[in-house]
Design an enzyme around this catalytic site. Structure first.
Site, PDB file in Angstrom:
ATOM      1  N   ASP A   1     -12.911 -34.352 -59.172  1.00  0.00           N
ATOM      2  CA  ASP A   1     -14.101 -35.109 -59.518  1.00  0.00           C
ATOM      3  C   ASP A   1     -14.039 -36.445 -58.764  1.00  0.00           C
ATOM      4  O   ASP A   1     -12.979 -36.847 -58.276  1.00  0.00           O
ATOM      5  CB  ASP A   1     -14.129 -35.331 -61.030  1.00  0.00           C
TER       6      ASP A   1
ATOM      7  N   GLU B   1     -16.357 -39.733 -59.604  1.00  0.00           N
ATOM      8  CA  GLU B   1     -16.534 -40.926 -60.425  1.00  0.00           C
ATOM      9  C   GLU B   1     -15.598 -40.891 -61.629  1.00  0.00           C
ATOM     10  O   GLU B   1     -15.478 -39.890 -62.315  1.00  0.00           O
ATOM     11  CB  GLU B   1     -17.981 -41.037 -60.891  1.00  0.00           C
TER      12      GLU B   1
END
Length: 201
Positions: free
Chosen positions: A7, A9
């Site tokens: 991922d 953020e």
């Protein structure tokens, strides 16, 4: 062969919407997928708030230009890419991501796109595919790759659980407690060591 799926953020860079919430002084925009698991619902709500305040892509991009990767993220990625292929799978948008990718050394990024009107207003969004993180992991596995995955939010759980090894990283206490079987780390060197051990197992 392994591919590590990360991922973006909350894992490699600060949350864009939290930063924009502070910059615009609109506290409600601080909601993220840590708070709302349904990404379509979350994005449609965000776009409504932007319209209400007359804000568009330009204002968000100005905030993104001030964001730096989390301390140690660039070094972590550089070291990880010496060990294995890496793909960042994010629910962010191409119009948001480029300045951050430059600061991270241009890693491979799979994300989505925004529909932007002539005055810079964000009129909609286009997801690359449904359940994009899980779909990407499954597609990589279908062509012979073993995946390792890590993320911090509800929308990362499917790809983490579908992978040969998966880890929570810099997540919330609630997500950690709701998923006690998933190893959870807070420091990049811990995550790097865990990925290396998974590849050697």
């Amino acid at each position: 062969m392994f591919i590590t799926c990360l991922d973006m953020e909350g894992v490699l860079v600060p949350e864009i919407w939290i930063a924009f919430s502070k910059a615009s002084n609109i506290p409600e925009l601080a909601r993220t997928t840590r708070d709302e698991p349904d990404y379509n619902k979350l994005m449609n709500w965000r776009l409504g708030v932007l319209r209400e305040h007359g804000l568009g892509l330009k204002e968000i991009q100005e905030t993104i230009g001030t964001i730096d990767p989390l301390p140690g993220a660039r070094e972590f990625l550089d070291e990880l890419r010496r060990m294995t292929q890496v793909i960042i799978i994010s629910d962010t948008f191409t119009q948001f991501a480029a300045p951050l990718m430059e600061k991270l050394g241009w890693p491979t990024l799979f994300c989505n796109s925004l529909d932007v009107g002539p005055e810079g207003e964000i009129t909609g969004f286009r997801m690359r595919t449904e359940h994009s993180k899980l779909a990407t992991v499954r597609a990589l596995q279908s062509i012979g790759f073993d995946t390792i995955a890590s993320g911090d939010s509800y929308n990362d759980l499917d790809m983490i659980r579908a992978s040969r090894a998966g880890f929570l990283f810099k997540t919330t206490e609630k997500i950690r407690m709701d998923n006690p079987d998933l190893p959870a780390y807070e420091e990049f060197d811990e995550l790097l060591e865990a990925i290396q051990k998974a590849m050697e197992a």
